[in-house]
Design an enzyme around this catalytic site. Structure first.
Site, PDB file in Angstrom:
ATOM      1  N   CYS A 164     -26.458  11.659  -3.216  1.00  0.00           N
ATOM      2  CA  CYS A 164     -26.213  10.524  -2.699  1.00  0.00           C
ATOM      3  C   CYS A 164     -26.837   9.335  -3.069  1.00  0.00           C
ATOM      4  O   CYS A 164     -26.329   8.224  -2.662  1.00  0.00           O
ATOM      5  CB  CYS A 164     -26.598  10.720  -1.130  1.00  0.00           C
ATOM      6  SG  CYS A 164     -25.915  12.137  -0.373  1.00  0.00           S
ATOM      7  N   HIS A 303     -30.969   3.488   3.668  1.00  0.00           N
ATOM      8  CA  HIS A 303     -30.067   4.425   3.375  1.00  0.00           C
ATOM      9  C   HIS A 303     -29.576   4.992   4.611  1.00  0.00           C
ATOM     10  O   HIS A 303     -28.508   5.416   4.702  1.00  0.00           O
ATOM     11  CB  HIS A 303     -31.022   5.657   2.684  1.00  0.00           C
ATOM     12  CG  HIS A 303     -30.187   7.050   2.096  1.00  0.00           C
ATOM     13  ND1 HIS A 303     -29.137   6.652   1.575  1.00  0.00           N
ATOM     14  CD2 HIS A 303     -30.314   8.238   2.448  1.00  0.00           C
ATOM     15  CE1 HIS A 303     -28.806   8.167   1.280  1.00  0.00           C
ATOM     16  NE2 HIS A 303     -29.282   8.766   1.931  1.00  0.00           N
ATOM     17  N   GLU A 314     -38.224   6.959   5.773  1.00  0.00           N
ATOM     18  CA  GLU A 314     -37.558   5.602   5.178  1.00  0.00           C
ATOM     19  C   GLU A 314     -38.194   4.313   5.963  1.00  0.00           C
ATOM     20  O   GLU A 314     -38.776   3.547   5.508  1.00  0.00           O
ATOM     21  CB  GLU A 314     -36.059   5.371   5.245  1.00  0.00           C
ATOM     22  CG  GLU A 314     -35.480   4.496   4.446  1.00  0.00           C
ATOM     23  CD  GLU A 314     -34.094   4.310   4.345  1.00  0.00           C
ATOM     24  OE1 GLU A 314     -33.692   3.186   3.381  1.00  0.00           O
ATOM     25  OE2 GLU A 314     -33.527   4.946   4.993  1.00  0.00           O
ATOM     26  N   LYS A 335     -23.955   2.633   7.664  1.00  0.00           N
ATOM     27  CA  LYS A 335     -23.533   3.935   7.637  1.00  0.00           C
ATOM     28  C   LYS A 335     -23.151   4.271   9.062  1.00  0.00           C
ATOM     29  O   LYS A 335     -22.306   5.076   9.436  1.00  0.00           O
ATOM     30  CB  LYS A 335     -24.555   4.865   7.055  1.00  0.00           C
ATOM     31  CG  LYS A 335     -24.666   5.199   5.621  1.00  0.00           C
ATOM     32  CD  LYS A 335     -25.657   6.456   5.370  1.00  0.00           C
ATOM     33  CE  LYS A 335     -25.558   6.312   3.659  1.00  0.00           C
ATOM     34  NZ  LYS A 335     -26.489   5.354   3.058  1.00  0.00           N
ATOM     35  N   HIS A 340     -21.115   8.151   5.932  1.00  0.00           N
ATOM     36  CA  HIS A 340     -22.040   8.482   4.644  1.00  0.00           C
ATOM     37  C   HIS A 340     -20.946   9.024   3.547  1.00  0.00           C
ATOM     38  O   HIS A 340     -20.235   9.972   3.468  1.00  0.00           O
ATOM     39  CB  HIS A 340     -22.883   9.694   4.826  1.00  0.00           C
ATOM     40  CG  HIS A 340     -23.893   9.693   3.992  1.00  0.00           C
ATOM     41  ND1 HIS A 340     -24.097   8.848   2.631  1.00  0.00           N
ATOM     42  CD2 HIS A 340     -25.289  10.637   3.643  1.00  0.00           C
ATOM     43  CE1 HIS A 340     -25.013   9.221   1.706  1.00  0.00           C
ATOM     44  NE2 HIS A 340     -25.740  10.162   2.279  1.00  0.00           N
ATOM     45  N   PHE A 399     -30.275  14.344  -2.251  1.00  0.00           N
ATOM     46  CA  PHE A 399     -30.743  15.678  -2.446  1.00  0.00           C
ATOM     47  C   PHE A 399     -31.323  15.895  -3.695  1.00  0.00           C
ATOM     48  O   PHE A 399     -30.791  15.098  -4.649  1.00  0.00           O
ATOM     49  CB  PHE A 399     -29.438  16.677  -2.113  1.00  0.00           C
ATOM     50  CG  PHE A 399     -29.044  17.008  -0.765  1.00  0.00           C
ATOM     51  CD1 PHE A 399     -29.781  16.319   0.541  1.00  0.00           C
ATOM     52  CD2 PHE A 399     -28.178  17.859  -0.453  1.00  0.00           C
ATOM     53  CE1 PHE A 399     -29.306  16.356   1.630  1.00  0.00           C
ATOM     54  CE2 PHE A 399     -27.749  18.014   0.663  1.00  0.00           C
ATOM     55  CZ  PHE A 399     -28.438  17.446   2.029  1.00  0.00           C
TER      56      PHE A 399
END
Length: 412
Positions: A164, A303, A314, A335, A340, A399
């Site tokens: 991502c 994010h 975060e 998002k 996403h 990831f």
């Protein structure tokens, strides 16, 4: 070696909110959701019922249909976004400058739809029925390859595959190419088309997707009731140029990119490092590289995936980096409206970061209703905010423990 200043001179996008950057940004400004009920795999009875689909996208609007049939959907998105970005930048690519214009476009997954369809053909009818274009359609670097071919850009041609964070890594890597003088311009960003049966199966099995069936409220970053992310598709492409090259041709400059932090968690294949330690180092790297003080950052495009650990960690990472200023700056997640876009997310959000500077506006985090003490910063809840925006950070986490922070500034 003198470092080149790098500026943004164009952008193009395909998102669930619209088939160009302006329509997508208009949706963000007005808190409109691009998420809808997704019925393509209704018979599979996946627990996830919603997605962010670029529903009206027609590749024939951007390329020859014969060429489009040799591309996976993610590559079609990339070519469309690049065509729009280059046109928006007014960049003429010709034999005189082609070798100094490169392409760097990332994808987290690549041609998943192609893989699934061709494998089914192989199972039913044998190898002779598999398309000779199977591999070129599948591999993630083909977005960059096909954009290069389509536009005639002959400089460095590459692809970052970091889950991502792919789009953000690609932008950062392209920025460095120009900064060190290896290109005058780069067409860069990310593309993803993950709305496939196996993608849904994998993410559902990992319990990563929201099971909220209401498309209006399923993506709810930082909200205490968040229960997973909403998968989406699309592309975001920017044109970056050296300041000298942009000014020499009289290009309009929308922002300057001044920092790029990239770190690894060395922790877990899917979970972020505790307290967002790796993300914090990426943010600090971007600031240090830019020579930007903490208190200069006005807004962070987070994010912000709408998952339990990402949003909390975060937030903790931002507080650890910015200290007291963390409670003065604003941090929202777009998002909540786009879903996403995986490997394209960071690139689309980089465009939103530039637009925030351009329009002097902080995008909202929609669907924020239930306070989570672990996410206690200013999330610009539920309505965009007019504000002085001169410096914006955009975070992307992937990831494998990939952490990226990009820093954009108002050009002066």
């Amino acid at each position: 070696m003198t470092k080149q200043r790098v500026v943004v001179t164009g952008y193009g996008a395909v998102t669930p909110l619209g088939l160009n950057a302006e329509t997508s940004w208009d949706g963000i400004k007005n808190g409109r959701s691009g998420i809808d009920t997704f019925t393509k795999y209704e018979n599979a009875d996946f627990p996830a019922k919603v997605a962010g689909e670029a529903a009206d996208f027609d590749p024939a609007d951007f390329m020859d249909p014969k060429d489009a049939r040799k591309m996976d959907r993610f590559t079609q998105f990339a070519v469309a976004g690049a065509e729009m970005a280059v046109k928006h930048a007014g960049l003429d690519i010709n034999e005189d400058n082609a070798s100094r214009i490169g392409v760097w476009i990332g994808s987290g997954i690549g041609g998943m739809d192609t893989y699934e369809k061709q494998f089914r053909l192989y199972e039913k009818r044998g190898y002779r029925r598999v398309s000779p274009f199977f591999v070129p359609m599948l591999i993630p670097d083909m977005a960059a390859g096909q954009v290069s071919i389509s536009l005639g850009a002959k400089g460095i041609n590459s692809c970052s595959v970091t889950a991502c964070a792919s789009g953000a890594n690609s932008i950062g890597d392209a920025y460095k190419v120009i900064e060190r003088g290896d290109a005058d311009a780069m067409i860069t960003g990310g593309a993803e088309a993950p709305l496939t049966e196996m993608s849904f199966a994998g993410f559902c099995s990992a319990r990563a997707l929201s099971t909220n069936p209401d498309p209006a409220t399923a993506s709810r970053p930082f909200d205490k009731e968040r229960d997973g992310f909403v998968m989406a598709e699309g592309a975001g492409i920017l044109v970056l140029e050296s300041l000298d090259a942009a000014q020499a041709r009289g290009a309009k400059i929308y922002a300057e990119i001044t920092g790029y932090g990239a770190t690894g968690d060395a922790y877990h294949v899917t979970a972020p490092a505790p307290e967002g330690e790796g993300a914090a180092r990426a943010m600090q790297q971007a600031l240090d590289q830019s020579g930007t003080a903490h208190e200069e950052v006005d807004y962070i495009n987070a994010h912000g995936t709408s998952t339990e650990y990402n949003d909390a960690y975060e937030t903790t990472a931002v507080k650890s980096v910015f200290q007291d200023h963390a409670f003065t700056l604003a941090m929202s997640s777009t998002k909540s409206m786009t879903g996403h876009l995986l490997g394209a997310a960071g690139a689309v959000e980089a465009i939103f970061a530039v637009k925030a500077i351009e329009d002097q506006l902080m995008p909202p985090t929609m669907n924020y209703e239930n306070e989570d003490p672990a996410c206690d910063l200013d999330k610009v809840p539920n309505k965009a905010r007019s504000a002085s925006v001169t410096t914006v950070m955009s975070n992307s986490l992937g990831f494998g423990g990939h952490n990226v922070s990009l820093l954009f500034k108002k050009f002066v």
